[in-house]
Design an enzyme around this catalytic site. Structure first.
Site, mmCIF file in Angstrom:
data_model
loop_
_atom_site.group_PDB
_atom_site.id
_atom_site.type_symbol
_atom_site.label_atom_id
_atom_site.label_comp_id
_atom_site.label_asym_id
_atom_site.label_seq_id
_atom_site.Cartn_x
_atom_site.Cartn_y
_atom_site.Cartn_z
ATOM 1 N N HIS A 111 -6.276 -7.293 -0.632
ATOM 2 C CA HIS A 111 -6.398 -5.858 -0.923
ATOM 3 C C HIS A 111 -5.615 -5.507 -2.174
ATOM 4 C CE1 HIS A 111 -6.793 -6.264 3.541
ATOM 5 N NE2 HIS A 111 -7.840 -5.497 3.303
ATOM 6 N N ASP A 155 -2.639 -10.641 -2.485
ATOM 7 C CA ASP A 155 -3.218 -10.127 -1.235
ATOM 8 C C ASP A 155 -4.690 -9.778 -1.500
ATOM 9 O OD1 ASP A 155 -2.020 -8.641 1.519
ATOM 10 O OD2 ASP A 155 -3.850 -7.707 0.725
ATOM 11 N N HIS A 197 0.817 -1.228 0.000
ATOM 12 C CA HIS A 197 0.000 0.000 0.000
ATOM 13 C C HIS A 197 0.846 1.272 0.000
ATOM 14 C CE1 HIS A 197 -3.667 -2.210 0.382
ATOM 15 N NE2 HIS A 197 -3.363 -2.721 1.568
ATOM 16 N N ASP A 231 -4.366 -12.771 3.295
ATOM 17 C CA ASP A 231 -5.634 -12.326 3.879
ATOM 18 C C ASP A 231 -6.835 -12.614 2.976
ATOM 19 O OD1 ASP A 231 -4.624 -10.475 2.115
ATOM 20 O OD2 ASP A 231 -4.628 -8.795 3.527
HETATM 21 ZN ZN LIG Z 1 -4.092 -7.135 2.574
#
Ligand SMILES: [Zn+2]
Length: 308
Positions: A164, A162, A125, A245
């Site tokens: 995200h 991931d 991120h 995740d």
């Molecule tokens: Zn994540």
């Protein structure tokens, strides 16, 4: 040649406060999962601190200064709502960078066939000039640029599974056709980016999944939308932003993957590395917030890396 694991106690000294999902215990869960007899041939190496020059290939000096300045001498400080730093955070993040770059050195020199970096904080991120989403420096992008600048590799592929979207990696490589970024992620979900229409200069491939999607949808998406651009790109190095995740137990994600899916996806990417990149593959831990789901997924992922 063996699979190498980078680890360091400092990765558990980056403190994020009570109740924070990206917590030091994640490192203990990974270590415990890799204690099994199946991992006795894993080549365990302590990470060293990375160089700021490596960081500056992806982040401006001011970004580094801001993080250094935000780091408290005691207690904790907030960079944003969920990105926390403590006295050892800067050093931990620099060690994560060091491990990612050393992993690249290892697969290029042949010191290791492939490498898993069990570090935190995660990185995907972190944008060029913004630390966010638990991430300070973008290890995946830094490792890719390190491979190019130091070893002369031309094309580097970053595959991010991931749950995200890796907005930071996308931001850094957005106009760089020498780095391919392919991401599967749940959408809508934090950080809100990752639509199929975001394509950079033709080097960004976003493959959004819907909440509750599981094995079938993930593998179909991987076969149909991840593998074709990867094959066409013919990478000299494959980097995995390995977040776990998307596991069904994870409290932050709404996908339903199992450890068998991470084993399968790892196999797919090892095949790509074998076909195009002389087996060179580096895997960097990103998310994964259920300790049991994380441990089992890492075990399954690393076991596959060791089979090759
Ligand atoms: Zn994540």
């Amino acid at each position: 040649m063996m699979t190498r694991l980078y680890h360091h106690p400092i990765f558990a000294e980056h403190l994020t406060g009570p109740g924070h999902p990206e917590r030091p215990e994640r490192m203990a869960a990974v270590a415990a999962a890799l204690e099994d007899e199946a991992f006795q041939n894993l080549d365990r190496v302590l990470a060293s601190e990375g160089s700021l020059d490596a960081v500056y290939r992806c982040h401006p000096h001011d970004h580094v200064r801001k993080i250094a300045r935000s780091t408290p001498t005691e207690g904790m400080a907030r960079i944003d709502g969920d990105t926390i730093v403590s006295p050892q955070s800067f050093a931990a993040a620099l060690h994560a960078v060091g491990a990612a770059c050393a992993a690249v050195d290892d697969v290029v020199s042949g010191a290791a066939r492939n490498v898993f970096v069990a570090a935190r904080p995660p990185g995907h991120h972190a944008e060029r000039a913004t630390a966010m989403g638990f991430c300070l420096f973008n290890q995946a992008a830094i490792a890719a640029r390190h491979a190019q600048a130091v070893h002369g590799l031309e094309r580097v592929a970053i595959v991010d599974w991931d749950v995200h979207h890796g907005n930071g990696t996308q931001d850094i490589v957005w106009s760089d056709p020498s780095i391919l970024y392919v991401s599967t992620h749940q959408m809508p979900l934090y950080p809100g980016t990752g639509a199929r229409s975001e394509t950079g200069v033709g080097n960004v491939f976003n493959v959004p999944l819907r909440e509750d999607d599981g094995t079938d949808e993930f593998r179909a998406a991987f076969r149909e939308a991840v593998m074709p651009p990867l094959e066409a790109f013919r990478p000299d190095l494959v980097i995995i932003s390995a977040g776990f995740d998307a596991h069904h137990r994870d409290p932050l994600g709404g996908l339903n993957l199992t450890e068998a899916d991470f084993d399968w996806a790892t196999g797919q990417l090892l095949d790509v590395a074998s076909r195009h990149a002389g087996d060179r593959l580096v895997s960097l831990l990103e998310g994964g917030y259920d300790l049991q789901g994380l441990g089992r997924s890492v075990a399954s992922h690393v076991k596959r890396l060791m089979i090759g």
